[in-house]
Write an enzyme that holds these catalytic residues in place. Structure first.
Site, PDB file in Angstrom:
ATOM      1  N   HIS A   1      -7.859   1.042  -4.866  1.00  0.00           N
ATOM      2  CA  HIS A   1      -8.871   0.862  -3.816  1.00  0.00           C
ATOM      3  C   HIS A   1      -9.567   2.201  -3.588  1.00  0.00           C
ATOM      4  CE1 HIS A   1      -9.552  -0.181   0.760  1.00  0.00           C
ATOM      5  NE2 HIS A   1     -10.683  -0.109   0.081  1.00  0.00           N
TER       6      HIS A   1
ATOM      7  N   MET B   1     -11.878  -5.999   4.116  1.00  0.00           N
ATOM      8  CA  MET B   1     -11.166  -5.043   4.970  1.00  0.00           C
ATOM      9  C   MET B   1     -11.018  -5.641   6.362  1.00  0.00           C
ATOM     10  SD  MET B   1     -10.315  -2.383   3.220  1.00  0.00           S
ATOM     11  CE  MET B   1      -9.551  -1.598   4.642  1.00  0.00           C
TER      12      MET B   1
ATOM     13  N   ASP C   1      -4.447   3.659  -2.495  1.00  0.00           N
ATOM     14  CA  ASP C   1      -5.566   3.997  -1.610  1.00  0.00           C
ATOM     15  C   ASP C   1      -6.087   5.400  -1.901  1.00  0.00           C
ATOM     16  OD1 ASP C   1      -5.948   1.702   0.213  1.00  0.00           O
ATOM     17  OD2 ASP C   1      -3.852   2.090   0.727  1.00  0.00           O
TER      18      ASP C   1
ATOM     19  N   HIS D   1      -0.725  -1.187  -4.402  1.00  0.00           N
ATOM     20  CA  HIS D   1      -2.084  -0.882  -3.931  1.00  0.00           C
ATOM     21  C   HIS D   1      -2.208   0.629  -3.732  1.00  0.00           C
ATOM     22  CE1 HIS D   1      -5.799  -1.967  -1.671  1.00  0.00           C
ATOM     23  NE2 HIS D   1      -5.463  -1.016  -0.813  1.00  0.00           N
TER      24      HIS D   1
ATOM     25  N   MET E   1      -8.787   8.187  -1.115  1.00  0.00           N
ATOM     26  CA  MET E   1      -9.707   8.569  -0.030  1.00  0.00           C
ATOM     27  C   MET E   1     -10.228   9.982  -0.257  1.00  0.00           C
ATOM     28  SD  MET E   1      -7.652   7.146   3.290  1.00  0.00           S
ATOM     29  CE  MET E   1      -6.825   5.556   3.284  1.00  0.00           C
TER      30      MET E   1
ATOM     31  N   MET F   1     -11.873   4.481  -1.806  1.00  0.00           N
ATOM     32  CA  MET F   1     -12.635   4.734  -0.574  1.00  0.00           C
ATOM     33  C   MET F   1     -13.289   6.098  -0.733  1.00  0.00           C
ATOM     34  SD  MET F   1      -9.755   3.174   1.944  1.00  0.00           S
ATOM     35  CE  MET F   1      -8.556   3.351   0.629  1.00  0.00           C
TER      36      MET F   1
ATOM     37  N   SER G   1       0.842  -1.200   0.000  1.00  0.00           N
ATOM     38  CA  SER G   1       0.000   0.000   0.000  1.00  0.00           C
ATOM     39  C   SER G   1       0.873   1.245   0.000  1.00  0.00           C
ATOM     40  CB  SER G   1      -0.913   0.013   1.226  1.00  0.00           C
ATOM     41  OG  SER G   1      -1.461   1.309   1.358  1.00  0.00           O
TER      42      SER G   1
ATOM     43  N   ASP H   1      -6.870  -6.459   3.494  1.00  0.00           N
ATOM     44  CA  ASP H   1      -6.254  -5.127   3.623  1.00  0.00           C
ATOM     45  C   ASP H   1      -6.485  -4.573   5.031  1.00  0.00           C
ATOM     46  OD1 ASP H   1      -5.247  -2.567   3.197  1.00  0.00           O
ATOM     47  OD2 ASP H   1      -6.870  -1.952   1.844  1.00  0.00           O
TER      48      ASP H   1
END
Ligand code: DX5
Ligand code: ZN
Length: 220
Positions: A67, A138, A36, A34, A38, A69, A9, A176
């Site tokens: 990913h 998760m 992330d 990965h 957000m 979010m 990540s 994750d």
């Protein structure tokens, strides 16, 4: 133990040296990274979006495991694909029309995946399993790196793995949050195929040696 993919990540990397970090991952023999994303709404933190992913795409051939979010991810799927995301994972909790979002990701030519927060039951995704390349379980509440693994999630991974076997499906199971060499063997035994690691990976350079530590933990 079965073979697995480690997807580091990037959240725990040095954001001031992203091109170097990506190059170091490739040199260490990793194939996935990965990402992330957000939005400060779905999770209480803000990271980066399509422009930064597009910039990284120019310097890296890694598989971009993205990913999302973010609330209502359907608004941005085409942008993430155009930026260079290879896999796009949306949260079941973030969209009212999950099937539509999954179909759109596939139509765009990316691998579709769905993520479930720790408290979200597997039933939220069970009818979509045949359409998915991956399900992300998760194992922390998303938003930050460096949190502790939530133990009951291990049973959830086992249950999803059993469902996959019963239905004869081949989607990957990704885990994750709070993944470390210490829980790697248990996660793989439970049925995980892709392990995301942020702090437990980037906090322990050099990366090639750290990857070896995860592989050794898998065989222990
Ligand atoms: C959490 C993110 C994770 C996070 C994992 O919201 O989705 O990918 O970076 O970090 P660690 O491995 O430190 O728990
Ligand atoms: Zn993540």
């Amino acid at each position: 133990t079965p073979p697995f993919i480690l997807s580091p990540s990037l959240l725990s990397s040095d954001f001031a040296r992203l091109a170097d970090e990506l190059a170091a991952l490739e040199a260490a023999g990793l194939s996935w990274v990965h990402l992330d994303v957000m939005d400060g709404q779905f999770v209480p933190n803000i990271t980066f979006g399509p422009p930064l992913i597009a910039a990284m795409r120019k310097t890296s051939r890694l598989y971009f495991d993205t990913h999302l979010m973010i609330e209502r991810p359907e608004r941005y799927l085409a942008e993430f694909r155009a930026a260079g995301s290879d896999l796009i994972c949306v949260h079941a909790e973030a969209t009212v029309h999950l099937e539509r979002a999954v179909a759109e990701i596939a139509r765009l030519g990316a691998a579709p995946a769905v993520a479930l927060n720790p408290a979200t039951p597997l039933s939220a995704v069970e009818w979509l399993l045949p359409q998915l390349d991956m399900v992300l379980i998760m194992t922390v509440n998303p938003g930050f790196g460096g949190q502790s693994f939530i133990p009951f999630c291990l049973d959830k991974i086992r249950a999803l793995s059993a469902l996959r076997r019963e239905r004869g499906l081949a989607f990957r199971i990704q885990v994750d949050g709070g993944v470390t060499p210490d829980n790697t063997a248990a996660l793989l035994a439970a049925g995980a195929d892709v392990l995301v690691s942020g702090s437990a990976f980037f906090g322990h350079p050099p990366y090639k040696e750290r990857l070896d530590v995860f592989h050794a933990a898998a065989d222990s």
